[in-house]
Structures are given as C-alpha cells and as structure tokens.
Scaffold this motif. Structure first.
Motif, short mmCIF file in Angstrom:
data_model
loop_
_atom_site.label_atom_id
_atom_site.label_comp_id
_atom_site.label_asym_id
_atom_site.label_seq_id
_atom_site.Cartn_x
_atom_site.Cartn_y
_atom_site.Cartn_z
N SER A 48 2.79 9.47 7.69
CA SER A 48 3.64 9.96 8.77
C SER A 48 5.09 9.98 8.31
CB SER A 48 3.49 9.06 10.00
OG SER A 48 4.01 7.77 9.71
N GLY A 49 5.96 10.49 9.17
CA GLY A 49 7.37 10.64 8.83
C GLY A 49 8.04 9.39 8.29
N ASP A 50 7.79 8.25 8.91
CA ASP A 50 8.45 7.01 8.48
C ASP A 50 7.99 6.55 7.10
OD1 ASP A 50 9.84 6.95 10.83
OD2 ASP A 50 8.64 5.37 11.74
N ASN A 51 6.75 6.85 6.75
CA ASN A 51 6.20 6.37 5.48
C ASN A 51 6.33 7.37 4.33
OD1 ASN A 51 5.36 3.83 6.39
ND2 ASN A 51 3.46 4.69 7.20
N LEU A 52 6.62 8.64 4.63
CA LEU A 52 6.69 9.64 3.58
C LEU A 52 7.72 9.25 2.53
CD1 LEU A 52 6.43 13.00 5.51
CD2 LEU A 52 4.66 11.84 4.20
N GLY A 53 7.30 9.29 1.28
CA GLY A 53 8.17 8.94 0.17
C GLY A 53 8.13 7.48 -0.23
N LYS A 54 7.58 6.62 0.62
CA LYS A 54 7.43 5.21 0.26
C LYS A 54 6.24 5.05 -0.67
CE LYS A 54 9.46 3.27 4.43
NZ LYS A 54 9.21 2.44 5.63
N MET A 55 6.14 3.87 -1.26
CA MET A 55 5.03 3.59 -2.18
C MET A 55 3.95 2.78 -1.47
SD MET A 55 6.20 5.12 -4.81
CE MET A 55 5.31 4.61 -6.26
N ILE A 56 2.71 3.14 -1.74
CA ILE A 56 1.57 2.38 -1.25
C ILE A 56 0.87 1.78 -2.46
CG2 ILE A 56 0.10 4.45 -1.17
CD1 ILE A 56 -1.47 3.06 1.11
N VAL A 57 0.53 0.51 -2.36
CA VAL A 57 -0.21 -0.18 -3.41
C VAL A 57 -1.56 -0.54 -2.82
CG1 VAL A 57 -0.25 -2.13 -5.01
CG2 VAL A 57 1.95 -1.12 -4.33
N ILE A 58 -2.63 -0.12 -3.49
CA ILE A 58 -3.99 -0.31 -2.98
C ILE A 58 -4.77 -1.19 -3.94
CG2 ILE A 58 -6.14 0.84 -2.30
CD1 ILE A 58 -4.42 3.41 -1.91
N ASN A 59 -5.45 -2.20 -3.39
CA ASN A 59 -6.38 -3.01 -4.17
C ASN A 59 -7.66 -2.19 -4.30
OD1 ASN A 59 -8.49 -4.78 -4.92
ND2 ASN A 59 -7.41 -6.53 -4.07
N ALA A 60 -7.99 -1.76 -5.52
CA ALA A 60 -9.12 -0.86 -5.75
C ALA A 60 -10.47 -1.51 -5.46
CB ALA A 60 -9.09 -0.35 -7.19
N GLU A 61 -10.51 -2.83 -5.37
CA GLU A 61 -11.77 -3.51 -5.07
C GLU A 61 -11.99 -3.64 -3.57
OE1 GLU A 61 -14.09 -7.72 -5.94
OE2 GLU A 61 -12.01 -7.50 -6.53
N THR A 62 -10.95 -4.01 -2.84
CA THR A 62 -11.12 -4.34 -1.42
C THR A 62 -10.59 -3.28 -0.46
OG1 THR A 62 -8.97 -5.43 -1.24
CG2 THR A 62 -10.85 -6.78 -1.96
N GLY A 63 -9.71 -2.41 -0.93
CA GLY A 63 -9.09 -1.43 -0.06
C GLY A 63 -7.88 -1.97 0.69
N GLU A 64 -7.57 -3.26 0.49
CA GLU A 64 -6.38 -3.83 1.10
C GLU A 64 -5.16 -3.12 0.51
OE1 GLU A 64 -4.33 -8.20 1.83
OE2 GLU A 64 -5.97 -8.01 0.39
N TYR A 65 -4.15 -2.88 1.34
CA TYR A 65 -2.99 -2.16 0.85
C TYR A 65 -1.72 -2.65 1.55
CZ TYR A 65 -3.14 0.53 5.20
OH TYR A 65 -3.14 0.89 6.53
N GLY A 66 -0.61 -2.25 0.98
CA GLY A 66 0.69 -2.53 1.57
C GLY A 66 1.63 -1.40 1.20
N ILE A 67 2.69 -1.28 1.98
CA ILE A 67 3.65 -0.20 1.81
C ILE A 67 5.05 -0.80 1.75
CG2 ILE A 67 4.66 1.86 2.89
CD1 ILE A 67 1.91 2.18 4.34
N ASP A 68 5.84 -0.32 0.81
CA ASP A 68 7.26 -0.64 0.79
C ASP A 68 7.99 0.45 0.01
OD1 ASP A 68 7.62 -1.42 -2.02
OD2 ASP A 68 6.60 -3.28 -1.52
N GLN A 69 9.29 0.32 -0.10
CA GLN A 69 10.11 1.35 -0.72
C GLN A 69 9.77 1.57 -2.19
OE1 GLN A 69 11.70 2.82 1.89
NE2 GLN A 69 12.33 4.26 0.35
#
Length: 90
Positions: A29-50
């Motif tokens: 969405s607009g607020d997250n566009l351009g931010k980085m997402i890091v995904i745990n390839a085993e569990t699907g857990e993720y987080g977002i930051d700049q």
C-alpha cells in the motif's frame, strides 16, 4: 534449531512464494511502497522497515539460522546502481 541448507535460489523462491501468496495483499500500500521487507524463507515471518537492517537483526535474533530474503515493496529491484528502479505496474 538446526540450520537449513538451501541454495540462494531456493531461499528466494520460497520467500517470493510467501510474498505472492498472502503477504503482498496485506502490505503493498501507499505507506509501505519503497520500504524493505525481510522474509524468513522457512516460516514466512516478515518485517518491514526503511532499510531492512533492523528487521533482519530482529529476525536473526529470534532464529540465528533463519534464511532471510529482502525485497523493496512495490519495485522489481531492491537497489539500483547507475540507473532507475521502476515500479511494478499491475
């Protein structure tokens, strides 16, 4: 927890599957566009930051053996050297 030995391609494939099969609809969405997402390839857990750094550190703290994959939300590349990164248009 034991380490999982996957190739770089397998980590990317699994993380992209998590992203396409649920995460994308939640976060692209607009607020997250351009931010980085890091995904745990085993569990699907993720987080977002700049930059993805803080999220990667948090995910590694939870599981030091985590296989992480980082993407720029809404773009086809994470970074660009000497060129422009283009938005994904769908």
């Amino acid at each position: 927890m034991e380490a999982i030995f996957w190739s770089v391609e397998e980590v990317a494939h699994r993380a992209k599957q998590f992203y396409e099969n649920g995460i994308r609809q939640e976060i692209e969405s607009g607020d997250n566009l351009g931010k980085m997402i890091v995904i745990n390839a085993e569990t699907g857990e993720y987080g977002i930051d700049q930059t993805g750094v803080e999220t990667a550190l948090k995910l590694k703290q939870k599981n030091p053996n985590a296989r992480l994959f980082t993407m720029r939300i809404g773009y086809d590349v994470a970074v660009s050297f000497g060129g422009a990164s283009e938005r994904i248009v769908e």
